[in-house]
Design a protein around this motif. Structure first.
Motif, PDB file in Angstrom:
ATOM      1  N   TRP A 184     -12.197   2.330  -3.515  1.00 44.21           N
ATOM      2  CA  TRP A 184     -11.843   1.414  -2.435  1.00 44.21           C
ATOM      3  C   TRP A 184     -10.386   1.543  -1.984  1.00 44.21           C
ATOM      4  O   TRP A 184     -10.056   1.147  -0.860  1.00 44.21           O
ATOM      5  CB  TRP A 184     -12.111  -0.032  -2.866  1.00 44.21           C
ATOM      6  N   LEU A 185      -9.523   2.091  -2.848  1.00 41.80           N
ATOM      7  CA  LEU A 185      -8.088   2.089  -2.543  1.00 41.80           C
ATOM      8  C   LEU A 185      -7.466   3.478  -2.442  1.00 41.80           C
ATOM      9  O   LEU A 185      -6.297   3.608  -2.082  1.00 41.80           O
ATOM     10  CB  LEU A 185      -7.329   1.290  -3.611  1.00 41.80           C
ATOM     11  N   GLN A 209      -2.507  -2.261 -14.443  1.00 39.34           N
ATOM     12  CA  GLN A 209      -2.270  -2.459 -13.020  1.00 39.34           C
ATOM     13  C   GLN A 209      -1.998  -1.106 -12.395  1.00 39.34           C
ATOM     14  O   GLN A 209      -1.298  -0.279 -12.975  1.00 39.34           O
ATOM     15  CB  GLN A 209      -1.074  -3.376 -12.801  1.00 39.34           C
ATOM     16  N   THR A 210      -2.560  -0.899 -11.216  1.00 39.75           N
ATOM     17  CA  THR A 210      -2.417   0.402 -10.572  1.00 39.75           C
ATOM     18  C   THR A 210      -2.031   0.247  -9.106  1.00 39.75           C
ATOM     19  O   THR A 210      -2.470  -0.681  -8.423  1.00 39.75           O
ATOM     20  CB  THR A 210      -3.727   1.208 -10.663  1.00 39.75           C
ATOM     21  N   GLU A 211      -1.203   1.177  -8.654  1.00 39.73           N
ATOM     22  CA  GLU A 211      -0.878   1.276  -7.237  1.00 39.73           C
ATOM     23  C   GLU A 211      -1.587   2.484  -6.665  1.00 39.73           C
ATOM     24  O   GLU A 211      -1.600   3.556  -7.281  1.00 39.73           O
ATOM     25  CB  GLU A 211       0.630   1.423  -7.035  1.00 39.73           C
ATOM     26  N   HIS A 212      -2.189   2.307  -5.505  1.00 38.39           N
ATOM     27  CA  HIS A 212      -2.955   3.364  -4.855  1.00 38.39           C
ATOM     28  C   HIS A 212      -2.421   3.621  -3.452  1.00 38.39           C
ATOM     29  O   HIS A 212      -1.542   2.909  -2.962  1.00 38.39           O
ATOM     30  CB  HIS A 212      -4.436   2.977  -4.800  1.00 38.39           C
ATOM     31  N   GLU A 213      -2.976   4.613  -2.799  1.00 35.41           N
ATOM     32  CA  GLU A 213      -2.562   4.951  -1.439  1.00 35.41           C
ATOM     33  C   GLU A 213      -2.707   3.771  -0.493  1.00 35.41           C
ATOM     34  O   GLU A 213      -1.932   3.616   0.446  1.00 35.41           O
ATOM     35  CB  GLU A 213      -3.399   6.125  -0.927  1.00 35.41           C
ATOM     36  N   GLN A 214      -3.722   2.914  -0.752  1.00 33.28           N
ATOM     37  CA  GLN A 214      -4.026   1.838   0.194  1.00 33.28           C
ATOM     38  C   GLN A 214      -3.835   0.440  -0.385  1.00 33.28           C
ATOM     39  O   GLN A 214      -4.186  -0.545   0.272  1.00 33.28           O
ATOM     40  CB  GLN A 214      -5.472   2.003   0.693  1.00 33.28           C
ATOM     41  N   GLY A 215      -3.320   0.325  -1.623  1.00 32.50           N
ATOM     42  CA  GLY A 215      -3.147  -1.015  -2.165  1.00 32.50           C
ATOM     43  C   GLY A 215      -3.009  -1.037  -3.667  1.00 32.50           C
ATOM     44  O   GLY A 215      -2.620  -0.042  -4.296  1.00 32.50           O
ATOM     45  N   TYR A 216      -3.378  -2.182  -4.244  1.00 33.18           N
ATOM     46  CA  TYR A 216      -3.147  -2.426  -5.666  1.00 33.18           C
ATOM     47  C   TYR A 216      -4.428  -2.876  -6.359  1.00 33.18           C
ATOM     48  O   TYR A 216      -5.323  -3.451  -5.743  1.00 33.18           O
ATOM     49  CB  TYR A 216      -2.075  -3.503  -5.843  1.00 33.18           C
ATOM     50  N   ALA A 217      -4.484  -2.633  -7.680  1.00 31.55           N
ATOM     51  CA  ALA A 217      -5.624  -3.069  -8.489  1.00 31.55           C
ATOM     52  C   ALA A 217      -5.125  -3.658  -9.793  1.00 31.55           C
ATOM     53  O   ALA A 217      -4.107  -3.226 -10.345  1.00 31.55           O
ATOM     54  CB  ALA A 217      -6.563  -1.897  -8.767  1.00 31.55           C
ATOM     55  N   GLN A 218      -5.860  -4.651 -10.293  1.00 28.63           N
ATOM     56  CA  GLN A 218      -5.634  -5.224 -11.615  1.00 28.63           C
ATOM     57  C   GLN A 218      -6.948  -5.110 -12.383  1.00 28.63           C
ATOM     58  O   GLN A 218      -7.974  -5.650 -11.950  1.00 28.63           O
ATOM     59  CB  GLN A 218      -5.183  -6.680 -11.508  1.00 28.63           C
ATOM     60  N   LEU A 219      -6.901  -4.418 -13.511  1.00 29.19           N
ATOM     61  CA  LEU A 219      -8.106  -4.017 -14.219  1.00 29.19           C
ATOM     62  C   LEU A 219      -7.972  -4.318 -15.706  1.00 29.19           C
ATOM     63  O   LEU A 219      -6.866  -4.301 -16.250  1.00 29.19           O
ATOM     64  CB  LEU A 219      -8.351  -2.518 -14.011  1.00 29.19           C
TER      65      LEU A 219
END
Length: 320
Positions: A184-185, A209-219
């Motif tokens: 998704w990101l 926590q991850t930063e991606h090309e299109q946003g952020y994720a918390q996993l």
């Protein structure tokens, strides 16, 4: 007819066979497991030949191999199957780290054979319908994903707790969250991880926590807490909740900024592995060497995320 061989006859192999029965034009031809009694019982239920070695299985009249062992041996068996001229569907994670995965992919390319990691969620009817629905009624650009699961009821001695078999929460569960965030990101740019170890030397709980090309994720992923197991996908015009267990999805709710609430229900059959297996068989029939959904690049990105997360908490497996 696509003739299958199975390496490893544990719980996931039984689930694979439950799904294979729903895939036309397939049959189980041969099986092998490290434990003789396991493969004997397996073929008594599903038929086919019980092999006494991997070499015997790979010499059988089969077209494709499903690798259902633990992560420590995925690369070894995938490479052996590809060298034997067989297409490979390998359980997730496809290898314990990126260098091992690259070796597998180089052999698959050399042999001109299909290799696919068994990442099931995107093939479920619910996930497919959700993606299609959002094309015409979008939630806007997605900028945040939150997902995870912690399963506190694995019995003592379960392979998930084994350091030697490359167990742990990140490898067993975190790989699913890695897929969702990347799907998704986009590609991962940065990873921040905290983890807690258990007595056997593997991570019992990890949050990343991850930063991606299109946003952020918390996993998160774990084995000693009871987690919810749903997923949240947020866009500028609304958000999606995929109900638990999100990796076996059957229900999702879309909440829009304008107040609308849309619910999607798509039950799955036969345990759910039939959908990815059907996709794999379609690719074999088409002569494809790679899945457009779980591409080799997707597999690279998922294991790279886990490699970084494990490095940050100090978890190295044998040989690394």
């Amino acid at each position: 007819m696509i003739r299958w061989g199975i390496i490893g006859c544990g719980r996931i192999a039984h689930r694979f066979m439950q799904g294979l029965k729903e895939v036309p034009g397939t049959e189980l031809t041969a099986s092998w497991s490290r434990r003789v009694e396991t493969v004997t019982d397996f073929v008594a239920i599903y038929g086919g030949k019980a092999c006494t070695s991997v070499d015997e299985l790979l010499a059988s009249d089969i077209d494709a191999v499903y690798i259902a062992t633990l992560p420590d041996s995925h690369a070894e068996y995938s490479i052996a199957a590809l060298h034997a001229g067989k297409h490979v569907l390998c359980e997730k994670p496809a290898a314990i780290n990126l260098p091992a995965l690259e070796t597998i992919l180089s052999v698959a390319h050399l042999k001109g054979l299909l290799f696919m990691e068994g990442m099931k969620p995107p093939f479920y009817p619910l996930y497919t319908r959700l993606k299609e629905y959002l094309i015409t009624d979008p939630i806007g650009p997605v900028g945040y994903v939150r997902a995870g699961s912690s399963v506190a009821d694995c019995p003592p001695g379960h392979p998930n707790y084994s350091y030697e078999l490359a167990g742990g929460a990140l490898m067993g569960i975190g790989i699913y969250e890695a897929f969702l965030a990347i799907d998704w990101l986009g590609a991962t740019k940065q990873v921040q991880t905290l983890g807690r170890f258990g007595e056997t030397g593997i991570d019992m709980f990890a949050i990343f926590q991850t930063e991606h090309e299109q946003g952020y994720a918390q996993l998160y992923s774990g084995f000693d807490l009871h987690g919810k197991g749903d997923a949240l996908i947020c866009g500028t015009l609304g958000h999606v909740t995929i109900n638990k267990n999100w990796w076996n999805p059957s229900r999702a709710t879309i909440n829009y900024l304008d107040g609308r609430i849309i619910t999607l229900d798509e039950p799955f059959i036969a345990g759910g592995l039939n959908y990815e297996t059907q996709h794999f068989c379609d690719l074999v029939e088409q002569g494809a060497k790679e899945s457009p959904i779980i591409s080799h690049q997707m597999s690279r990105q998922m294991i790279s995320m886990l490699d970084t997360a494990r490095a940050q908490i100090g978890l190295k497996f044998k040989g690394e």
